[in-house]
Design a protein around this motif. Sequence first.
Motif, PDB file in Angstrom:
ATOM      1  N   ILE A 297      14.952  -7.861 -15.297  1.00 29.00           N
ATOM      2  CA  ILE A 297      15.069  -7.101 -14.216  1.00 29.00           C
ATOM      3  C   ILE A 297      16.334  -5.933 -14.476  1.00 29.00           C
ATOM      4  N   LEU A 298      16.066  -4.900 -13.937  1.00 23.05           N
ATOM      5  CA  LEU A 298      17.018  -4.011 -14.045  1.00 23.05           C
ATOM      6  C   LEU A 298      17.504  -3.824 -12.482  1.00 23.05           C
ATOM      7  N   TYR A 299      18.705  -4.139 -12.160  1.00 20.45           N
ATOM      8  CA  TYR A 299      19.417  -3.713 -10.983  1.00 20.45           C
ATOM      9  C   TYR A 299      20.346  -2.613 -11.146  1.00 20.45           C
ATOM     10  N   ASN A 300      19.688  -1.680 -10.280  1.00 21.18           N
ATOM     11  CA  ASN A 300      20.625  -0.164 -10.196  1.00 21.18           C
ATOM     12  C   ASN A 300      21.117   0.005  -9.025  1.00 21.18           C
ATOM     13  N   VAL A 301      22.274   0.530  -9.274  1.00 15.03           N
ATOM     14  CA  VAL A 301      23.152   0.866  -8.014  1.00 15.03           C
ATOM     15  C   VAL A 301      23.822   2.194  -8.307  1.00 15.03           C
ATOM     16  N   THR A 302      23.216   3.125  -7.398  1.00 16.03           N
ATOM     17  CA  THR A 302      23.631   4.619  -7.354  1.00 16.03           C
ATOM     18  C   THR A 302      24.509   4.924  -6.215  1.00 16.03           C
ATOM     19  N   ILE A 303      25.767   5.442  -6.618  1.00 14.30           N
ATOM     20  CA  ILE A 303      26.837   5.713  -5.658  1.00 14.30           C
ATOM     21  C   ILE A 303      27.214   6.937  -5.733  1.00 14.30           C
ATOM     22  N   ASN A 304      27.154   7.673  -4.467  1.00 11.67           N
ATOM     23  CA  ASN A 304      27.544   8.733  -4.371  1.00 11.67           C
ATOM     24  C   ASN A 304      29.084   9.170  -4.000  1.00 11.67           C
ATOM     25  N   VAL A 305      29.852   9.640  -4.691  1.00 13.74           N
ATOM     26  CA  VAL A 305      31.353   9.500  -4.498  1.00 13.74           C
ATOM     27  C   VAL A 305      31.992  10.649  -4.169  1.00 13.74           C
ATOM     28  N   ALA A 306      32.853  10.768  -3.162  1.00 13.06           N
ATOM     29  CA  ALA A 306      33.490  11.893  -2.824  1.00 13.06           C
ATOM     30  C   ALA A 306      34.512  12.295  -3.780  1.00 13.06           C
ATOM     31  N   PRO A 307      34.790  13.688  -4.110  1.00 15.33           N
ATOM     32  CA  PRO A 307      35.666  14.064  -5.360  1.00 15.33           C
ATOM     33  C   PRO A 307      37.164  13.400  -5.031  1.00 15.33           C
ATOM     34  N   GLU A 308      37.740  13.299  -3.688  1.00 12.14           N
ATOM     35  CA  GLU A 308      39.071  12.911  -3.533  1.00 12.14           C
ATOM     36  C   GLU A 308      39.401  11.520  -3.918  1.00 12.14           C
ATOM     37  N   ILE A 309      38.249  10.623  -4.091  1.00 19.37           N
ATOM     38  CA  ILE A 309      38.392   9.216  -4.575  1.00 19.37           C
ATOM     39  C   ILE A 309      37.969   9.110  -5.839  1.00 19.37           C
ATOM     40  N   GLU A 310      37.317   9.943  -6.562  1.00 20.04           N
ATOM     41  CA  GLU A 310      36.390   9.939  -7.798  1.00 20.04           C
ATOM     42  C   GLU A 310      37.233   9.249  -8.974  1.00 20.04           C
ATOM     43  N   GLU A 311      38.530   9.765  -9.217  1.00 22.14           N
ATOM     44  CA  GLU A 311      39.326   9.205 -10.280  1.00 22.14           C
ATOM     45  C   GLU A 311      39.432   7.829 -10.211  1.00 22.14           C
ATOM     46  N   ASP A 312      40.032   7.354  -8.725  1.00 21.37           N
ATOM     47  CA  ASP A 312      40.371   5.973  -8.479  1.00 21.37           C
ATOM     48  C   ASP A 312      39.235   5.025  -8.457  1.00 21.37           C
ATOM     49  N   PHE A 313      38.206   5.815  -7.955  1.00 19.02           N
ATOM     50  CA  PHE A 313      36.811   4.880  -7.852  1.00 19.02           C
ATOM     51  C   PHE A 313      36.216   4.273  -9.315  1.00 19.02           C
ATOM     52  N   ILE A 314      36.192   5.340 -10.325  1.00 12.13           N
ATOM     53  CA  ILE A 314      35.898   5.112 -11.450  1.00 12.13           C
ATOM     54  C   ILE A 314      36.739   3.951 -12.178  1.00 12.13           C
ATOM     55  N   GLN A 315      38.085   4.059 -12.071  1.00 16.58           N
ATOM     56  CA  GLN A 315      38.827   3.205 -12.449  1.00 16.58           C
ATOM     57  C   GLN A 315      38.967   1.821 -12.074  1.00 16.58           C
ATOM     58  N   TRP A 316      38.590   1.795 -10.739  1.00 15.91           N
ATOM     59  CA  TRP A 316      38.338   0.634  -9.861  1.00 15.91           C
ATOM     60  C   TRP A 316      36.890   0.024 -10.323  1.00 15.91           C
ATOM     61  N   LEU A 317      36.166   0.665 -10.678  1.00 14.01           N
ATOM     62  CA  LEU A 317      34.653   0.200 -11.417  1.00 14.01           C
ATOM     63  C   LEU A 317      34.868  -0.553 -12.578  1.00 14.01           C
ATOM     64  N   LYS A 318      35.500   0.019 -13.323  1.00 17.19           N
ATOM     65  CA  LYS A 318      35.574  -0.079 -14.874  1.00 17.19           C
ATOM     66  C   LYS A 318      36.736  -1.297 -14.897  1.00 17.19           C
ATOM     67  N   ASP A 319      37.899  -1.407 -14.039  1.00 16.91           N
ATOM     68  CA  ASP A 319      38.596  -2.538 -14.248  1.00 16.91           C
ATOM     69  C   ASP A 319      38.563  -3.563 -13.261  1.00 16.91           C
ATOM     70  N   THR A 320      37.747  -3.447 -12.357  1.00 14.02           N
ATOM     71  CA  THR A 320      37.777  -4.498 -11.193  1.00 14.02           C
ATOM     72  C   THR A 320      36.216  -4.808 -10.830  1.00 14.02           C
TER      73      THR A 320
END
Length: 100
Positions: free
Chosen positions: A2-25
């Motif tokens: 089974i593939l569980y796919n989560v697609t997230i629309n990310v606002a530009p002002e949080i993009e860098e923080d969001f990606i780092q948080w995804l990867k690290d946390t």
Amino acid sequence: MILYNVTINVAPEIEEDFIQWLKDTHIPEVMATGIFTEHKLLRLIQQSDDGSTNYAVQYFTESLAKMQEYETKHAPALRAKTQERYQEKALAFRTLLEII
């Protein structure tokens, strides 16, 4: 499988923080549940008209039973953390696919 796919629309002002948080946390917390055997993080090539970027996180698990266990035991708390941190600046939708 089974593939569980989560697609997230990310606002530009949080993009860098969001990606780092995804990867690290967030992704490590999801993987620590023991439900998924692997994951992939992808960025959609096309940008949205509003300047936001879409990302997809794909998680792979052995069965629908495992996925149901994730939805029942783990997903609510993990989703709440994301919602609390990013609110409407990171909007997700989820799909389940069967690998054939």
